[in-house]
Every structure is written in C-alpha cells, then in structure tokens.
Enzyme design. Structure first.
Site, mmCIF file in Angstrom:
data_model
loop_
_atom_site.group_PDB
_atom_site.id
_atom_site.type_symbol
_atom_site.label_atom_id
_atom_site.label_comp_id
_atom_site.label_asym_id
_atom_site.label_seq_id
_atom_site.Cartn_x
_atom_site.Cartn_y
_atom_site.Cartn_z
ATOM 1 N N PHE A 150 4.810 6.490 -14.368
ATOM 2 C CA PHE A 150 4.954 6.456 -12.906
ATOM 3 C C PHE A 150 3.590 6.646 -12.250
ATOM 4 O O PHE A 150 3.469 7.139 -11.141
ATOM 5 C CB PHE A 150 5.955 7.526 -12.460
ATOM 6 C CG PHE A 150 7.324 7.339 -13.054
ATOM 7 C CD1 PHE A 150 7.678 7.932 -14.263
ATOM 8 C CD2 PHE A 150 8.251 6.510 -12.426
ATOM 9 C CE1 PHE A 150 8.927 7.731 -14.826
ATOM 10 C CE2 PHE A 150 9.511 6.292 -12.983
ATOM 11 C CZ PHE A 150 9.845 6.903 -14.197
ATOM 12 N N LYS A 204 12.862 3.631 -13.958
ATOM 13 C CA LYS A 204 11.561 3.039 -13.600
ATOM 14 C C LYS A 204 11.732 1.963 -12.536
ATOM 15 O O LYS A 204 11.085 1.976 -11.493
ATOM 16 C CB LYS A 204 10.899 2.476 -14.853
ATOM 17 C CG LYS A 204 9.614 1.713 -14.609
ATOM 18 C CD LYS A 204 8.551 2.567 -13.977
ATOM 19 C CE LYS A 204 7.309 1.754 -13.635
ATOM 20 N NZ LYS A 204 6.263 2.549 -12.974
ATOM 21 N N CYS A 260 2.611 -3.739 -10.007
ATOM 22 C CA CYS A 260 3.942 -3.192 -10.303
ATOM 23 C C CYS A 260 5.029 -3.585 -9.299
ATOM 24 O O CYS A 260 5.980 -4.270 -9.668
ATOM 25 C CB CYS A 260 3.844 -1.675 -10.426
ATOM 26 S SG CYS A 260 2.896 -1.177 -11.857
HETATM 27 C C1 UDX Z 1 1.049 -2.590 -18.216
HETATM 28 C C2 UDX Z 1 2.295 -3.370 -17.911
HETATM 29 O O1 UDX Z 1 1.896 -4.600 -17.412
HETATM 30 C C3 UDX Z 1 3.146 -2.695 -16.898
HETATM 31 O O2 UDX Z 1 4.370 -3.355 -16.752
HETATM 32 C C4 UDX Z 1 3.480 -1.359 -17.359
HETATM 33 O O3 UDX Z 1 4.156 -0.688 -16.377
HETATM 34 C C5 UDX Z 1 2.271 -0.625 -17.772
HETATM 35 O O4 UDX Z 1 1.421 -1.305 -18.659
HETATM 36 P P1 UDX Z 1 -1.255 -2.465 -17.068
HETATM 37 O O5 UDX Z 1 -1.789 -1.387 -17.913
HETATM 38 O O6 UDX Z 1 -1.642 -2.488 -15.650
HETATM 39 O O7 UDX Z 1 0.342 -2.505 -17.061
HETATM 40 O O8 UDX Z 1 -1.538 -3.887 -17.794
HETATM 41 P P2 UDX Z 1 -2.929 -4.486 -18.194
HETATM 42 O O9 UDX Z 1 -3.999 -3.817 -17.410
HETATM 43 O O10 UDX Z 1 -2.749 -5.945 -18.131
HETATM 44 O O11 UDX Z 1 -3.111 -4.021 -19.725
HETATM 45 C C6 UDX Z 1 -2.396 -4.537 -20.770
HETATM 46 C C7 UDX Z 1 -3.333 -4.493 -21.983
HETATM 47 O O12 UDX Z 1 -2.600 -4.846 -23.153
HETATM 48 C C8 UDX Z 1 -4.503 -5.479 -21.867
HETATM 49 O O13 UDX Z 1 -5.701 -4.803 -22.114
HETATM 50 C C9 UDX Z 1 -4.220 -6.497 -22.987
HETATM 51 O O14 UDX Z 1 -5.400 -7.000 -23.589
HETATM 52 C C10 UDX Z 1 -3.433 -5.649 -23.971
HETATM 53 N N1 UDX Z 1 -2.565 -6.412 -24.881
HETATM 54 C C11 UDX Z 1 -1.671 -7.302 -24.371
HETATM 55 C C12 UDX Z 1 -2.673 -6.165 -26.272
HETATM 56 O O15 UDX Z 1 -3.484 -5.374 -26.706
HETATM 57 N N2 UDX Z 1 -1.855 -6.849 -27.127
HETATM 58 C C13 UDX Z 1 -0.942 -7.750 -26.643
HETATM 59 O O16 UDX Z 1 -0.223 -8.339 -27.453
HETATM 60 C C14 UDX Z 1 -0.852 -7.991 -25.234
HETATM 61 C C1 UDX Z 2 3.119 2.080 -7.992
HETATM 62 C C2 UDX Z 2 3.983 3.351 -8.023
HETATM 63 O O1 UDX Z 2 3.613 4.199 -6.949
HETATM 64 C C3 UDX Z 2 3.784 4.069 -9.345
HETATM 65 O O2 UDX Z 2 4.649 5.201 -9.436
HETATM 66 C C4 UDX Z 2 4.129 3.113 -10.489
HETATM 67 O O3 UDX Z 2 3.926 3.703 -11.729
HETATM 68 C C5 UDX Z 2 3.295 1.872 -10.404
HETATM 69 O O4 UDX Z 2 3.448 1.263 -9.136
HETATM 70 P P1 UDX Z 2 0.615 1.485 -7.530
HETATM 71 O O5 UDX Z 2 1.032 0.081 -7.705
HETATM 72 O O6 UDX Z 2 -0.624 1.963 -8.174
HETATM 73 O O7 UDX Z 2 1.804 2.471 -8.030
HETATM 74 O O8 UDX Z 2 0.422 1.688 -5.954
HETATM 75 P P2 UDX Z 2 1.107 2.509 -4.763
HETATM 76 O O9 UDX Z 2 0.239 3.628 -4.365
HETATM 77 O O10 UDX Z 2 2.502 2.774 -5.061
HETATM 78 O O11 UDX Z 2 1.021 1.382 -3.618
HETATM 79 C C6 UDX Z 2 1.680 0.175 -3.836
HETATM 80 C C7 UDX Z 2 1.440 -0.744 -2.639
HETATM 81 O O12 UDX Z 2 2.173 -0.277 -1.513
HETATM 82 C C8 UDX Z 2 -0.024 -0.851 -2.225
HETATM 83 O O13 UDX Z 2 -0.311 -2.197 -1.895
HETATM 84 C C9 UDX Z 2 -0.081 0.036 -0.964
HETATM 85 O O14 UDX Z 2 -1.080 -0.405 -0.057
HETATM 86 C C10 UDX Z 2 1.307 -0.193 -0.374
HETATM 87 N N1 UDX Z 2 1.790 0.930 0.463
HETATM 88 C C11 UDX Z 2 1.944 2.167 -0.095
HETATM 89 C C12 UDX Z 2 2.110 0.662 1.814
HETATM 90 O O15 UDX Z 2 1.977 -0.450 2.312
HETATM 91 N N2 UDX Z 2 2.582 1.706 2.580
HETATM 92 C C13 UDX Z 2 2.759 2.972 2.057
HETATM 93 O O16 UDX Z 2 3.194 3.866 2.808
HETATM 94 C C14 UDX Z 2 2.422 3.204 0.675
#
Ligand code: UDX
Ligand code: UDX
Length: 429
Positions: A150, A204, A260
């Site tokens: 989260f 989630k 996300c």
């Molecule tokens: C990821 C998921 O996209 C998201 O849904 C989940 O909630 C949290 O993890 P994030 O960490 O933001 O989110 O993704 P990203 O920054 O794209 O990282 C994924 C990593 O996995 C990349 O570094 C990619 O190279 C790696 N990867 C992907 C592997 O090592 N092996 C694979 O087969 C595919």
């Molecule tokens: C989100 C969830 O908060 C986190 O718990 C989850 O694990 C991953 O997705 P993140 O995507 O990093 O995290 O950003 P967050 O701070 O939630 O903001 C999401 C989007 O909403 C941003 O574009 C932000 O600008 C927008 N936002 C947030 C608003 O427009 N208004 C608000 O009051 C809060």
C-alpha cells in the site's frame, strides 16, 4: 531471514531496502541488466525520498543480481514484485508474473514461502499456486501468500516502516506461513489483516478504488462549487471533519494518475464485467477522472481568445510531487492536450523527465525561471512544495501575460492576485 525479491522496480526496491533495514539478508533479482548494473555501481535508478540513504546504510545486507537461481538458492522467502501492467482492454497483464513463477519453479529444491506483492486480480494467486504444482513443484516444498503493498510513491519508505496495516492472504490449509510473515515484518508494528488469497487481492483493489472514488467525488463537487459559487476548500474541510469521511484525498485538481489507480480501477472494472456485474461506480470514477484535463483546457479557452497563440509555462510533469514517475501523469496528459491545441509549452519539473514523444512545440527547461520567462499563462500541474512557495511578484515580472491556472488547487488566490495576476482554480468561489 534470507529473502529474495523478484522485480526491483518502485515497489521491489523499496521493499528490499526496508527489509534490509529490518535486518534481513536481501537478494534483489531483476531481468533488467542495466538496472542491476546501476544498482551494483551504487546508482539508484528511481527517485524516492530516503531510498538511496537506506540502501547505502544497509548495503552489506543487499545483493543485486540478474540471476534468479542465485537469489532463490539463498532465500527461504521469495517476494514477487514484477510489473502487472494493463492490457489494452483494461484487464491486468499477467505474463510477467506468470513467467517469473515459471522461472521460480525451475529453482525450488528446498521449502520456500512465495509472497505475491504485485497487484493482481482476485483469483490470480490461487492460479499461480496451481501453476507451480503443474510445473512439478511438490506442494510440501512451498506455500504461497498474497501480501499486497500500500506504498505511496514519494513516501514509500515511510509508508512501509509505518504501515497502517499488513494484509496476509493464506490458503485454507496453510499452517506455516503466518509465523514466517510475522518474522519477516518484525519491527513494523501495526494490525495484521489475515484473510484468504482472494480476500487480500480484493483489499488491495478496493483500497485503490475507494481512494480514486474520493478523488473523483471531490472533483465532481468542485465542478458544482464552480457553478454555485461555493469554495471547495471549505467544503472539503467541512466534510472532512466527519470521521466517517476523513480529511484525506479530498484535494480537487487535474485528477489521479500514477502506476496504480488508473490501472487498478480499470482492472477491477474488467473483473466485474467478467462476473456479469456492471460496475456503475467504477465507470463513473473513471469518466470524471478522464475528463478533468478537458475541464482545465475549457477554463483556459474561456479566459483567452485564442489558446493556440499562447506560450504556456507548465510547472510539474510527474503524476504527483516527490517522485520522478510520470506513468499516467495528468500533467503530461495536459501538456499533450495544450500541444495539440497549438500552444508553445515550456515544462519544468524538479525530478521528472518529459516523455520523448512530445511535439517540437513542447520543451522541458532546466530551471523554473526559464519556463516562466515571457509566458502568457502559468499552470501548476503537479503540486510540488516549491511551486507553493514562489515569489509571485518576481513571477509577474517575468511573465508576459497575467494568467495563473492552479490545476492542483494548492495556491492561495490572494497570494497571486495581489501582484495583478489572474488566478484560475476549480471550485474556488
Ligand atoms: C509493480 C506492479 O506493477 C504493481 O502492480 C504492484 O502493485 C507493485 O509492483 P512497480 O514496482 O511500480 O509496480 O513496477 P515497475 O517499477 O515496473 O517494476 C517492475 C520490475 O520488475 C522492473 O524492474 C522489471 O524489470 C522487473 N521484472 C519484470 C523482472 O525482473 N522480471 C519480469 O519477468 C518482469
Ligand atoms: C497509490 C496509493 O495511495 C497507495 O496506497 C498504493 O499502494 C499505490 O497507489 P500512489 O500512486 O503513489 O499511491 O499515489 P497517491 O499519493 O495515492 O496519489 C495518486 C494520484 O491521486 C496522484 O496523481 C495524486 O496527484 C492524486 N490525488 C491524490 C488527487 O488528485 N487528490 C488527492 O486528494 C490525493
């Protein structure tokens, strides 16, 4: 414990750093060779506050490798954090996580607790369990746990160390994993939510869907405030005092972006459709969010005769402050729309880089001053702290025109207008 993290992206790397800080030996595996090479050189490929410091402090407990076999061999606990991006129809693309599980199956020769941290649709973790059995891994050699994250980008380290909950999804016959999960997160004190695999997956999705709903709700309220002359800040403050509503995630503006909310709300909508359920609310949340940028373009078109002749300084490219992440960034979407309208756009962001696909009439400046110099319009597109502490007298002197569009409702009208600038926000009475 010896822990292996598969996928060192935003979530994987943050999780690795915090687990090393908690004292575990962490093997970080990623298929991306450049990323691992950079990490071994001490270069952190993403901007996340405190991440570099925590990695350097715990460097002796962190190993970065492309070799899944190496990571698996040493670890009793394997955390999957690979990407689960969207397919074109909004369903979640599970190919990366399925291929990670296929690789894993080749290397399991002693008992492993396999933890799914990537966000996956309900029912996926059970499918991955069956996939491992079908790949010939005997069920006495592993357990699978759904343990969604989260973390918010920009405060991920803090969010993990000060979690408000830890969600553990277990198979009904799994007697071994809970104590292992509690040892893994020993040092983080918060409530545990113990549920089924599908329960954890849904917690989630429902969390992200609810937060996205709050944002679309306040954006709809802001439109009504605009029409009736009320102040959305007062409205958000007023309703936020009610503990059943709460003050958080009531900031009106350009809408939600990031890696996300957009993908998880879409994916949950597709899950509902696949179960013959019409997700009216999720559809409305997306409809409002997808039209926020157009709302601000209309406000500009009402304020100036010809938008196409305007030179516009856009402050903010990242999807939110304190990150360099531009995935599904509303700011970048706005820049693209202004470019299509024929504006000259000069964008500035403290950390994020513009997508290279923009037209020649869009440039990124190294300094805020360069972006503002001679601009007819200034737009706050991402609510970085530094944009809320600007010297508006100096800004006025640099600009060519008077318009300041606060697309994140993070500025005070009087701070702008006292210098003869024209403030435009949403729902600001
Ligand atoms: C990821 C998921 O996209 C998201 O849904 C989940 O909630 C949290 O993890 P994030 O960490 O933001 O989110 O993704 P990203 O920054 O794209 O990282 C994924 C990593 O996995 C990349 O570094 C990619 O190279 C790696 N990867 C992907 C592997 O090592 N092996 C694979 O087969 C595919
Ligand atoms: C989100 C969830 O908060 C986190 O718990 C989850 O694990 C991953 O997705 P993140 O995507 O990093 O995290 O950003 P967050 O701070 O939630 O903001 C999401 C989007 O909403 C941003 O574009 C932000 O600008 C927008 N936002 C947030 C608003 O427009 N208004 C608000 O009051 C809060």
């Amino acid at each position: 414990m010896n822990v292996c993290i598969v996928g060192t992206g935003y979530v994987g790397l943050t999780t690795a750093a915090v687990l090393a800080e908690l004292g575990h030996q962490v093997y970080c595996v990623d298929q991306n060779h450049d990323k691992i090479e950079q990490l071994n050189r001490g270069y952190i490929p993403i901007y996340e506050p405190n991440l570099k410091e925590i990695i350097e402090k715990n460097r002796d407990r962190l190993t970065f490798t492309n070799g899944l076999d190496l990571g698996i061999k040493h670890a009793s606990t394997v955390i999957i954090c690979v990407g689960t991006p969207s397919l074109t129809d909004g369903r979640t693309d599970l190919t990366y996580i399925q291929s990670a599980i296929d690789h894993l199956a080749l290397h399991i020769d002693s008992y492993k607790t396999i933890i799914i941290k990537s966000t996956v649709p309900p029912g996926t973790t059970e499918q991955l369990y069956i996939q491992l059995l079908e790949k010939g891994v005997p069920n006495h050699l592993f357990s699978i746990v759904a343990n969604p994250e989260f973390l918010r980008e920009g405060s991920a380290i803090f969010d993990m160390l000060h979690a408000d909950k830890i969600v553990i999804g277990l198979r009904p016959d799994d007697q071994r994993s809970l104590p292992i999960m509690k040892s893994l997160y020993a040092g983080i004190s918060c409530p545990y939510v113990i549920t089924s695999l599908t329960g954890a997956e849904m917690i989630k999705y429902a969390s992200n869907a609810f937060l996205a709903t709050k944002i679309s709700f306040i954006n709809e309220m802001a439109r009504i405030c605009d029409a009736v002359g009320a102040n959305i800040h007062d409205v958000a403050k007023g309703i936020g005092y009610d503990p059943r509503i709460g003050p958080h995630f009531l900031q009106a503006g350009l809408g939600y972006g990031g890696s996300c909310f957009p993908k998880d709300v879409k994916s949950l909508e597709q899950v509902a459709h696949s179960q013959k359920i019409t997700p009216h609310l999720l559809q409305a949340v997306q409809l409002i969010n997808d039209s926020q940028v157009d709302l601000y373009i209309q406000k500009l078109q009402q304020a100036v005769n010809h938008l196409s002749d305007q030179t516009i300084a856009v402050l903010g490219i990242a999807f939110k402050p304190n990150t360099d992440d531009t995935r599904h960034s509303p700011a970048e979407h706005l820049i693209r729309k202004l470019s299509e309208a024929g504006c000259i756009v000069r964008a500035y962001d403290p950390k994020a880089k513009l997508d290279s696909s923009h037209q020649p009439n869009v440039t990124q400046t190294d300094t805020l001053q360069e972006a503002v110099e001679g601009a007819d319009i200034l737009i706050i597109a991402t609510d970085w702290q530094e944009f809320q502490q600007l010297n508006w007298r100096e800004i006025k002197a640099r600009m060519n025109g008077p318009i300041v569009l606060d697309a994140r409702n993070c500025l005070r009208r009087q701070d702008i207008e006292q210098w003869g600038l024209q403030y435009i926000g949403v729902g600001c009475g």
